[in-house]
Design a protein around this motif. Structure first.
Motif, mmCIF file in Angstrom:
data_model
loop_
_atom_site.group_PDB
_atom_site.id
_atom_site.type_symbol
_atom_site.label_atom_id
_atom_site.label_comp_id
_atom_site.label_asym_id
_atom_site.label_seq_id
_atom_site.Cartn_x
_atom_site.Cartn_y
_atom_site.Cartn_z
ATOM 1 N N GLU A 5 43.913 41.293 43.827
ATOM 2 C CA GLU A 5 45.126 40.484 43.653
ATOM 3 C C GLU A 5 46.385 41.265 44.009
ATOM 4 O OE1 GLU A 5 44.944 39.284 39.594
ATOM 5 O OE2 GLU A 5 43.204 37.972 39.889
ATOM 6 N N ASN A 51 49.162 46.255 35.119
ATOM 7 C CA ASN A 51 49.100 46.293 36.576
ATOM 8 C C ASN A 51 49.524 47.644 37.116
ATOM 9 O OD1 ASN A 51 48.207 43.690 36.626
ATOM 10 N ND2 ASN A 51 50.136 42.789 37.275
ATOM 11 N N LYS A 103 31.503 44.022 43.886
ATOM 12 C CA LYS A 103 31.005 43.016 42.944
ATOM 13 C C LYS A 103 29.479 42.981 42.951
ATOM 14 C CE LYS A 103 31.640 38.188 41.546
ATOM 15 N NZ LYS A 103 30.194 37.869 41.431
ATOM 16 N N ASP A 138 34.839 47.601 35.788
ATOM 17 C CA ASP A 138 34.043 46.388 35.877
ATOM 18 C C ASP A 138 34.668 45.485 36.927
ATOM 19 O OD1 ASP A 138 36.304 45.321 34.661
ATOM 20 O OD2 ASP A 138 35.387 45.134 32.698
ATOM 21 N N VAL A 139 34.121 44.311 37.077
ATOM 22 C CA VAL A 139 34.595 43.425 38.140
ATOM 23 C C VAL A 139 36.063 43.055 37.957
ATOM 24 C CG1 VAL A 139 33.894 41.271 37.013
ATOM 25 C CG2 VAL A 139 33.951 41.404 39.527
ATOM 26 N N HIS A 140 36.531 43.022 36.706
ATOM 27 C CA HIS A 140 37.925 42.636 36.457
ATOM 28 C C HIS A 140 38.899 43.666 37.029
ATOM 29 C CE1 HIS A 140 36.424 39.410 34.019
ATOM 30 N NE2 HIS A 140 35.782 40.246 33.234
ATOM 31 N N LEU A 141 38.532 44.954 36.971
ATOM 32 C CA LEU A 141 39.386 45.990 37.547
ATOM 33 C C LEU A 141 39.576 45.754 39.041
ATOM 34 C CD1 LEU A 141 40.870 48.738 37.550
ATOM 35 C CD2 LEU A 141 38.638 49.827 37.854
ATOM 36 N N GLU A 167 39.030 42.938 40.667
ATOM 37 C CA GLU A 167 39.740 41.674 40.872
ATOM 38 C C GLU A 167 41.248 41.906 40.858
ATOM 39 O OE1 GLU A 167 38.297 39.170 37.778
ATOM 40 O OE2 GLU A 167 36.654 38.323 38.980
ATOM 41 N N ARG A 168 41.719 42.715 39.905
ATOM 42 C CA ARG A 168 43.146 43.015 39.844
ATOM 43 C C ARG A 168 43.587 43.786 41.088
ATOM 44 N NH1 ARG A 168 45.951 40.452 38.808
ATOM 45 N NH2 ARG A 168 47.682 41.768 38.098
#
Length: 287
Positions: free
Chosen positions: A225, A2, A238, A216-219, A221-222
């Motif tokens: 969050e 994080n 996205k 990517d989308v996960h980056l 998303e974090r």
């Protein structure tokens, strides 16, 4: 991890555009995000200052490695973000390869040197400085000596860089320079994988890849969050990741004022990029 994500956004190494104001890329295409990985050196200004220093030293190659290292070491000791990023890279390297099997750390012209020389120092390995014309220099781990390099005698090299996109610099410059000296590039460590095929190409070349973050989308998303970006920004990013061309074409159709407003930008590079977009009809807006 994080902390690394927050560092990327805090330093603008990864930057998401304001709502309805995507970035113009050099190609004339537009994107809701932009990546300047070298900004984790501390900030855009500090990164630009170091790059200017490097440019000024390119005509004085024998003195370049030591002078750049001195600047980078000072930054490592004084800047928490840069120090943390380098330490994360060191940990990732140690967790991925046997350090005893690595003989040299290498870095290529120019942004690699933000990271490769300090990692060579911390790992107590000699550093290979590679220029785009394939000239190579070797320095001991603390850069107190630098000499021209003529032969690697089968030694193993780990290359350090800031990011990988298509890995064209590896195939055109860095790997051939090592190979021409009878060395073997066995691994590479980089902060950001742009997910544009470079990691796969390096794997095909039998170069082990050690990446910290993928775009990517996960980056994102974090980042969402962590409260770094909002829902609207995340939704655009996205869609862009799913289909870059359609997402930006739909945006231009829905926001015809964007081009006219962008022409008022103070960045001198923007008008030329807009002309490229329009003259070459990059998004088929005339069809």
């Amino acid at each position: 991890m994080n902390d690394l994500v927050s560092y990327l956004f805090k330093t603008s190494a990864v930057e998401v555009c304001p709502e309805n104001k995507p970035f113009f890329l050099t190609s004339g295409l537009i994107s809701p995000y932009f990546v300047n990985t070298q900004y984790v050196y501390g900030s855009k200004q500090e990164s630009s200052d170091l790059l200017s220093t490097i440019d000024g030293l390119l005509s004085d190659r024998m003195n370049l490695p030591k002078q750049v290292f001195d600047r980078v070491l000072k930054q490592y000791e004084s800047n928490e973000i840069f120090r943390d990023v380098i330490n994360i890279m060191i940990d990732s390297i140690k967790n991925s390869v046997n350090i005893d099997d690595i003989d040299y750390i290498s870095g290529g012209e120019r942004r690699d040197w933000f990271f490769s020389n300090i990692i060579a120092y911390l790992l107590n390995k000699p550093h290979v400085t590679i220029f785009k014309d394939h000239e190579t220099l070797v320095s001991n781990y603390d850069f107190s000596t630098t000499d021209k390099l003529s032969d690697l005698n089968g030694k193993k090299v780990l290359h350090v860089t800031d990011l990988v996109t298509s890995a064209s610099s590896f195939t055109r410059f860095w790997a051939p320079a090592v190979r021409d000296l009878d060395g073997e590039m066995v691994a590479t460590c980089y902060i950001v994988d742009r997910k544009q095929g470079g990691t796969e190409l390096l794997a095909d070349e039998h170069i082990k890849t050690i990446s910290l973050v993928s775009v990517d989308v996960h980056l994102f998303e974090r980042a969402l969050e962590l409260g770094i970006i909002n829902e609207a920004s995340f939704d655009m990013v996205k869609k862009f990741i799913d289909d870059p061309y359609k997402t930006m074409r739909d945006f231009l159709i829905a926001h015809p004022e964007f081009i006219e407003e962008s022409l008022k930008a103070t960045d001198p590079k923007t008008p030329g990029r807009i002309r490229n977009l329009l003259d070459n009809d990059l998004y088929n807006l005339k069809g």
